[in-house]
Design a protein around this motif. Sequence first.
Motif, PDB file in Angstrom:
ATOM      1  N   UNK A   1       0.846  -1.190   0.000  1.00  0.00           N
ATOM      2  CA  UNK A   1       0.000   0.000   0.000  1.00  0.00           C
ATOM      3  C   UNK A   1       0.888   1.249   0.000  1.00  0.00           C
ATOM      4  N   UNK A   2       0.386   2.361  -0.547  1.00  0.00           N
ATOM      5  CA  UNK A   2       1.183   3.590  -0.539  1.00  0.00           C
ATOM      6  C   UNK A   2       1.431   4.072   0.890  1.00  0.00           C
ATOM      7  N   UNK A   3       2.607   4.601   1.118  1.00  0.00           N
ATOM      8  CA  UNK A   3       2.960   5.132   2.441  1.00  0.00           C
ATOM      9  C   UNK A   3       2.195   6.432   2.656  1.00  0.00           C
ATOM     10  N   UNK A   4       1.312   6.485   3.668  1.00  0.00           N
ATOM     11  CA  UNK A   4       0.489   7.681   3.875  1.00  0.00           C
ATOM     12  C   UNK A   4       1.298   8.873   4.380  1.00  0.00           C
TER      13      UNK A   4
ATOM     14  N   UNK B   1       9.943  13.299   3.791  1.00  0.00           N
ATOM     15  CA  UNK B   1      10.722  12.075   3.661  1.00  0.00           C
ATOM     16  C   UNK B   1      10.662  11.601   2.209  1.00  0.00           C
ATOM     17  N   UNK B   2      11.813  11.210   1.700  1.00  0.00           N
ATOM     18  CA  UNK B   2      11.890  10.642   0.352  1.00  0.00           C
ATOM     19  C   UNK B   2      12.057   9.129   0.458  1.00  0.00           C
ATOM     20  N   UNK B   3      11.450   8.415  -0.463  1.00  0.00           N
ATOM     21  CA  UNK B   3      11.614   6.958  -0.510  1.00  0.00           C
ATOM     22  C   UNK B   3      12.936   6.656  -1.216  1.00  0.00           C
TER      23      UNK B   3
ATOM     24  N   UNK C   1       8.670  -0.217  13.326  1.00  0.00           N
ATOM     25  CA  UNK C   1       9.375   0.128  12.088  1.00  0.00           C
ATOM     26  C   UNK C   1       8.472  -0.058  10.878  1.00  0.00           C
ATOM     27  N   UNK C   2       8.561   0.891   9.949  1.00  0.00           N
ATOM     28  CA  UNK C   2       7.887   0.790   8.668  1.00  0.00           C
ATOM     29  C   UNK C   2       8.952   1.006   7.602  1.00  0.00           C
ATOM     30  N   UNK C   3       9.089   0.035   6.712  1.00  0.00           N
ATOM     31  CA  UNK C   3      10.060   0.118   5.624  1.00  0.00           C
ATOM     32  C   UNK C   3       9.316   0.552   4.374  1.00  0.00           C
ATOM     33  N   UNK C   4       9.732   1.675   3.801  1.00  0.00           N
ATOM     34  CA  UNK C   4       9.135   2.201   2.582  1.00  0.00           C
ATOM     35  C   UNK C   4      10.122   1.960   1.445  1.00  0.00           C
TER      36      UNK C   4
ATOM     37  N   UNK D   1       7.781   4.142  -2.999  1.00  0.00           N
ATOM     38  CA  UNK D   1       6.916   4.838  -2.065  1.00  0.00           C
ATOM     39  C   UNK D   1       5.841   3.967  -1.453  1.00  0.00           C
ATOM     40  N   UNK D   2       5.972   2.666  -1.633  1.00  0.00           N
ATOM     41  CA  UNK D   2       4.999   1.720  -1.072  1.00  0.00           C
ATOM     42  C   UNK D   2       5.615   1.005   0.123  1.00  0.00           C
ATOM     43  N   UNK D   3       4.743   0.556   1.006  1.00  0.00           N
ATOM     44  CA  UNK D   3       5.172  -0.137   2.217  1.00  0.00           C
ATOM     45  C   UNK D   3       5.756  -1.501   1.840  1.00  0.00           C
ATOM     46  N   UNK D   4       6.973  -1.744   2.271  1.00  0.00           N
ATOM     47  CA  UNK D   4       7.597  -3.051   2.086  1.00  0.00           C
ATOM     48  C   UNK D   4       7.256  -3.963   3.254  1.00  0.00           C
ATOM     49  N   UNK D   5       7.324  -3.397   4.449  1.00  0.00           N
ATOM     50  CA  UNK D   5       7.122  -4.188   5.658  1.00  0.00           C
ATOM     51  C   UNK D   5       6.855  -3.247   6.822  1.00  0.00           C
TER      52      UNK D   5
END
Length: 165
Positions: free
Chosen positions: A49-52, A59-61, A129-132, A136-140
């Motif tokens: 899903x896109x990082x909100x 922040x840049x991906x 932790x959120x990995x983007x 720009x999408x959520x990896x984990x």
Amino acid sequence: MSFQTSALIVTWAALLLLALVVSGLVRQVHQLSSGGARRTDRLGPRPGSPAPGLAGLGVRAPAVLLFLSEDCHTCAGVLEEAGRLGFAGQVVGLYGGAGPTPPRGSGGAGQGGQAGVFGRYGGVGTPFAVIVGRDGRIERSEPIGSPAALRALLNRLEDQVGGRP
């Protein structure tokens, strides 16, 4: 009352207490194995899903978003470890309150006053932790309990996608 009688009474009381504890544990194991305690909701945003609100955070991906608390003893070590790992993107520590200054040499930026971001990302505790990824999408996303857990998370991600985001 003799010493032997007193010891026997104490022993029986201890055995009764132990039986109650074991009974409670057996009940909990039964609930877990039968699915009674299973949760259907996820912690954090769904992978893919896109990082909100990423741009609103400046922040840049790719990025590692670390949801931290000033009162959390583990959080400073997690932020410091993230800076040492040589992650290809940004490492950003997000604090719900004012937040302390990031540890020297952490390589991570610290942003305070991000309580609303915690809700959008579904972080229920800290550190989280959120990995983007690069897109720009959520990896984990998952709770982490130590600097070693963050290192393991990033290593698993590296193994899955053939390199860090």
